[in-house]
Design an enzyme around this catalytic site. Structure first.
Site, PDB file in Angstrom:
ATOM      1  N   LYS A 111       0.853  -1.183   0.000  1.00  0.00           N
ATOM      2  CA  LYS A 111       0.000   0.000   0.000  1.00  0.00           C
ATOM      3  C   LYS A 111       0.881   1.222   0.000  1.00  0.00           C
ATOM      4  CE  LYS A 111      -4.460   0.849   0.090  1.00  0.00           C
ATOM      5  NZ  LYS A 111      -5.508  -0.016  -0.476  1.00  0.00           N
TER       6      LYS A 111
HETATM    7  P1  NAD Z   1     -13.487   7.500  -2.887  1.00  0.00           P
HETATM    8  O1  NAD Z   1     -12.517   8.558  -2.540  1.00  0.00           O
HETATM    9  O2  NAD Z   1     -13.939   7.322  -4.291  1.00  0.00           O
HETATM   10  O3  NAD Z   1     -14.839   7.661  -1.996  1.00  0.00           O
HETATM   11  C1  NAD Z   1     -14.858   7.789  -0.612  1.00  0.00           C
HETATM   12  C2  NAD Z   1     -16.262   8.219  -0.186  1.00  0.00           C
HETATM   13  O4  NAD Z   1     -16.360   8.207   1.234  1.00  0.00           O
HETATM   14  C3  NAD Z   1     -16.620   9.641  -0.637  1.00  0.00           C
HETATM   15  O5  NAD Z   1     -17.989   9.663  -0.997  1.00  0.00           O
HETATM   16  C4  NAD Z   1     -16.394  10.460   0.648  1.00  0.00           C
HETATM   17  O6  NAD Z   1     -17.179  11.645   0.664  1.00  0.00           O
HETATM   18  C5  NAD Z   1     -16.876   9.458   1.667  1.00  0.00           C
HETATM   19  N1  NAD Z   1     -16.426   9.704   3.027  1.00  0.00           N
HETATM   20  C6  NAD Z   1     -15.180  10.018   3.467  1.00  0.00           C
HETATM   21  N2  NAD Z   1     -15.192  10.143   4.793  1.00  0.00           N
HETATM   22  C7  NAD Z   1     -16.459   9.883   5.205  1.00  0.00           C
HETATM   23  C8  NAD Z   1     -17.107   9.840   6.459  1.00  0.00           C
HETATM   24  N3  NAD Z   1     -16.434  10.100   7.571  1.00  0.00           N
HETATM   25  N4  NAD Z   1     -18.431   9.536   6.497  1.00  0.00           N
HETATM   26  C9  NAD Z   1     -19.106   9.278   5.360  1.00  0.00           C
HETATM   27  N5  NAD Z   1     -18.564   9.299   4.151  1.00  0.00           N
HETATM   28  C10 NAD Z   1     -17.242   9.600   4.080  1.00  0.00           C
HETATM   29  O7  NAD Z   1     -12.848   6.160  -2.311  1.00  0.00           O
HETATM   30  P2  NAD Z   1     -13.189   4.658  -2.731  1.00  0.00           P
HETATM   31  O8  NAD Z   1     -12.239   4.244  -3.781  1.00  0.00           O
HETATM   32  O9  NAD Z   1     -14.658   4.497  -2.946  1.00  0.00           O
HETATM   33  O10 NAD Z   1     -12.736   3.883  -1.398  1.00  0.00           O
HETATM   34  C11 NAD Z   1     -13.588   3.796  -0.275  1.00  0.00           C
HETATM   35  C12 NAD Z   1     -13.091   2.692   0.621  1.00  0.00           C
HETATM   36  O11 NAD Z   1     -13.064   1.462  -0.101  1.00  0.00           O
HETATM   37  C13 NAD Z   1     -11.673   2.869   1.165  1.00  0.00           C
HETATM   38  O12 NAD Z   1     -11.607   2.254   2.445  1.00  0.00           O
HETATM   39  C14 NAD Z   1     -10.834   2.066   0.191  1.00  0.00           C
HETATM   40  O13 NAD Z   1      -9.617   1.636   0.772  1.00  0.00           O
HETATM   41  C15 NAD Z   1     -11.767   0.902  -0.058  1.00  0.00           C
HETATM   42  N6  NAD Z   1     -11.522   0.157  -1.296  1.00  0.00           N
HETATM   43  C16 NAD Z   1     -11.533   0.800  -2.510  1.00  0.00           C
HETATM   44  C17 NAD Z   1     -11.333   0.055  -3.668  1.00  0.00           C
HETATM   45  C18 NAD Z   1     -11.403   0.669  -5.032  1.00  0.00           C
HETATM   46  O14 NAD Z   1     -11.318  -0.081  -6.015  1.00  0.00           O
HETATM   47  N7  NAD Z   1     -11.610   1.971  -5.173  1.00  0.00           N
HETATM   48  C19 NAD Z   1     -11.089  -1.332  -3.585  1.00  0.00           C
HETATM   49  C20 NAD Z   1     -11.096  -1.941  -2.330  1.00  0.00           C
HETATM   50  C21 NAD Z   1     -11.317  -1.179  -1.191  1.00  0.00           C
END
Ligand code: NAD
Length: 422
Positions: A111
């Site tokens: 990471k």
């Molecule tokens: P992103 O930046 O696209 O979206 C994050 C979302 O969470 C946004 O809508 C933001 O406004 C919201 N957010 C942030 N803090 C918040 C809070 N305190 N309360 C409510 N909403 C909040 O990120 P993403 O890619 O969707 O990733 C989200 C999670 O999923 C992370 O933990 C990431 O590690 C995990 N993840 C992502 C992927 C991927 O392919 N993008 C894959 C596996 C895991």
């Protein structure tokens, strides 16, 4: 082996360690292998000087932690957030090792992260920071070494800059150095939706097991970014009723069901604040987590469900879209409540699975149609779900411990076969 204390509950690295410890104990893992797998293989800190748009020079701190290379090249996202810390990146790197092993793809875990607030940076500043970070790490990255991907605060354009910078250093185009790229430069069809789609496939399997139908299920999604909005959209299309959604600005609730396609349009195309969408009542982002529903999908950030509030969670299935949304201390409470948890290392593994497909396509120079990508993803997610619940049933453990047991066993087996190079 360590046990965590309450004041360490919110340290994600301690949380990751606690889950690893528990599963290792169930497996009776040898002490030496336990010690080997507990620690990362490499931790790199870089100080990134960048010229800001107003001419100032700022220095940002960036990390890359490579947890394991035992089963193949390291794989894991790059996160841009003010909350990035070395402990967080360490935890996320180890989760990637276990995630890749649960779905049986030939990668280890890594990471990366940069302490910065992308909302306060211009795109040109983000580009300069990204290029310098990539240049500093170039000797440790590569299709056979370590392959980054997007995460919180980074997107496909950031991945394009990583690919371009690395390629400039190598003096030839190397598409397979990073995944989650735009389609025109070696991205995979279906990658953008992969994490949400994988989560849907896992949820559908959980419904079958609990003898529920999508139309019986009210869904609440915390976080409306890549994972949350795609999961909500696909679940809506499948017939689930999405009654709550939230993002960093607040939450929205409608018992009759939110119009998800319109909400996606509102947030992502029109770039309007989610809580101001006219089709629901406003609620706080935290409050939305505790409203009654059948499927709760925390898909924002870590440590949302803790020992303080887990007793308030009112759902049948908890599908962890985010990494680490539940603390290790909350696990026992959810278990007592009989909640069927789809742990993060399984529920959100669709993203890394299609990243793996992207890496394969880049290396073979032959690109698949979207239905081929989605079909293979479905196969991986359903098979992995079946393996996890089989271990759960055989060993009378939680889904999370079962997933860790499968993953640790696979990595330990590779390690035993390879032996230790001394
Ligand atoms: P992103 O930046 O696209 O979206 C994050 C979302 O969470 C946004 O809508 C933001 O406004 C919201 N957010 C942030 N803090 C918040 C809070 N305190 N309360 C409510 N909403 C909040 O990120 P993403 O890619 O969707 O990733 C989200 C999670 O999923 C992370 O933990 C990431 O590690 C995990 N993840 C992502 C992927 C991927 O392919 N993008 C894959 C596996 C895991």
């Amino acid at each position: 082996m360590t046990t965590i204390t309450p004041h360490e509950e919110l340290n994600v690295y301690q949380s990751a360690e606690a889950r690893f410890d528990l599963a290792a104990r169930h497996l009776g893992l040898e002490e030496g292998l336990y010690r080997y797998l507990k620690y990362p293989s490499k931790e790199i800190t870089v100080y990134i000087p960048a010229v800001m748009d107003d001419g100032r020079i700022e220095v940002f701190i960036g990390y890359r932690v490579q947890h394991s290379l035992v089963r193949g090249p390291c794989k894991g996202g790059i996160r841009y957030s003010p909350n990035v810390s070395l402990d967080e990146v360490r935890a996320l790197a180890s989760w990637m090792t276990w995630k890749c092993a649960v779905v049986d793809i030939p990668f280890g875990g890594a990471k990366g992260g940069i302490i910065c607030d992308p909302e306060k940076l211009s795109r040109t500043e983000v580009e300069r920071i990204t290029r310098r970070y990539t240049a500093e790490l170039s000797e440790w990255l590569g299709p056979e070494k370590d392959v980054p991907a997007p995460d919180l605060g980074t997107d496909e354009h950031v991945m394009a800059w990583v690919m371009d910078t690395y390629s400039m250093h190598m003096r030839h185009t190397v598409t397979a150095v990073v995944t989650g790229k735009p389609l025109d430069i070696g991205g995979s069809r279906g990658r953008h939706e992969a994490t949400g789609r994988g989560l849907l496939f896992a949820c559908n399997k959980a419904l079958e097991r609990l003898r529920l139908k999508p139309s019986d299920c009210r869904v609440i999604v915390q976080g409306f970014g890549n994972v949350g909005s795609v999961a909500a959209h696909l679940m809506h299309e499948t017939g689930y009723r999405v009654i709550g959604a939230s993002d960093i600005h607040g939450g929205l609730y409608n018992e009759k069901g939110l119009d998800i396609p319109k909400l996606v349009e509102w947030v992502h195309r029109e770039r309007k604040p989610l809580p101001e969408f006219p089709g629901g009542e406003r609620a706080s982002s935290r409050d939305i987590l505790f409203r009654p529903c059948e499927v709760l999908v925390p898909s924002a950030v870590e440590n949302q469900i803790t020992s303080e509030n887990a007793h308030r969670v009112d759902c049948k299935i908890l599908a962890e879209g985010a990494n680490g949304p539940t603390t290790a201390y909350a696990d026992a409470i959810l278990q007592e409540k009989g909640i069927f948890v789809l742990p993060d290392i399984l529920a959100n593994a669709g993203g890394v699975t299609v990243s793996y497909f992207e890496w394969v396509q880049d290396r073979q120079g032959l690109f698949w149609r979207e239905n081929e990508v989605n079909g293979r993803l479905k196969d991986v997610m359903e098979h992995s779900f079946d393996e996890v619940v089989a271990v759960r049933d055989a060993h009378k453990v939680t889904n999370r411990t079962a997933a860790y047991m499968i993953a640790i066993q696979r990595v330990a087996s590779a390690l035993r076969l390879r032996g230790l190079y001394a």
